[in-house]
Design an enzyme around this catalytic site. Structure first.
Site, mmCIF file in Angstrom:
data_model
loop_
_atom_site.group_PDB
_atom_site.id
_atom_site.type_symbol
_atom_site.label_atom_id
_atom_site.label_comp_id
_atom_site.label_asym_id
_atom_site.label_seq_id
_atom_site.Cartn_x
_atom_site.Cartn_y
_atom_site.Cartn_z
ATOM 1 N N THR A 33 0.765 -1.178 0.060
ATOM 2 C CA THR A 33 -0.166 0.056 -0.040
ATOM 3 C C THR A 33 0.783 1.112 -0.216
ATOM 4 O OG1 THR A 33 -1.974 1.164 0.967
ATOM 5 C CG2 THR A 33 -0.439 0.088 2.547
ATOM 6 N N ASN A 34 0.225 2.496 0.324
ATOM 7 C CA ASN A 34 1.010 3.448 0.354
ATOM 8 C C ASN A 34 0.609 4.529 1.646
ATOM 9 O OD1 ASN A 34 -1.141 5.498 -0.613
ATOM 10 N ND2 ASN A 34 -1.161 4.118 -2.461
#
Ligand code: CTP
Ligand code: CA
Length: 222
Positions: A33-34
């Protein structure tokens, strides 16, 4: 500011906003993810509702509660977001893609937990669809707004994205600046439009920036 009587200037307008990160699973327990918190997108959704718009919010996983009055569609992966956008884009007046979309996903998702071995693990990542670029190909009269979080060559990179994705304008921010970018309550942005006009918004709350973005979007409605 007139708090008693909010400006309902987006009454009758349909606004689609994407927000937050996407998650790309490796196996039942792990994902890529980020750092997106979703705050910018949720602020946009809240501001648009206040102004009378009919708001659909397509959101990746966040810790935020959805603003009152929005239609919330929750997704995890980029492909989920792609499908949700494609199902909902057609009758929108304004589409704002503030989500931080994963450009790649693991080629395969293991149905069982990946076990460790001696030595390295190599992951193969494959490209996700570029949702905004696809919307740009289907443009018609819809106002199309992108975001660009950059660490260098901010204006130049953002201008390239306006052209490649056929946008009306892009909201660019330099994530290396203090008080801008991921997880903060404030942002510092440059709103750059397809005509080359640049509006610099000094450090402001994401809510204030949301209103500036909606002001700009309104000008592009045909
Ligand atoms: N975007 C999208 N689908 C993707 C990647 C990005 O819709 N698969 C959208 C984002 O929501 C954002 C805009 O495109 O509004 C710009 O995203 P960004 O990551 O800055 O641009 P990319 O085209 O992915 O280029 P790069 O990451 O290489 O800078
Ligand atoms: Ca990207």
């Amino acid at each position: 500011i007139n708090i008693a009587k909010p400006n309902r200037d987006l009454e009758g307008k349909k606004v689609l906003i994407t927000a937050g990160p996407t998650r790309e699973s490796l196996d039942p327990v792990r994902f890529i993810t980020n750092h997106s918190s979703g705050k910018m997108g949720y602020s946009l959704a809240e501001a648009a509702v206040e102004r009378g718009a009919d708001v659909t919010l397509i959101s990746g996983p966040t810790n935020l509660s959805p603003p009152m009055g929005v239609r919330l569609i929750k997704i995890n992966t980029t492909l989920d977001m792609y499908n949700a956008v494609m199902k909902n884009y057609i009758d929108q007046h304004i589409i704002i893609k503030s989500a931080a979309v994963a450009d790649y996903r693991p080629e395969t998702v293991s149905t069982t937990k990946i076990k460790k071995n001696e030595g390295n693990l190599t992951l193969t990542l494959v490209r996700n669809p570029d949702i905004l670029k696809e919307l740009g190909c289907l443009k018609e009269d819809r106002v199309l707004v992108g975001f660009a979080a950059e660490s260098d060559n901010v204006i130049e990179n953002a201008k390239g994205k306006i052209n490649r994705k056929n946008l009306d304008f892009i909201v660019a921010n330099d994530i290396t600046e203090e008080g801008a970018g991921f997880g903060t309550d404030t942002n510092i942005v440059n709103i750059i439009d397809k005509n080359g006009e640049i509006e610099k918004v000094e450090k402001s709350s994401k809510r204030e920036i949301a209103h500036r973005i909606l002001d700009k979007a309104k000008k592009f409605i045909k």
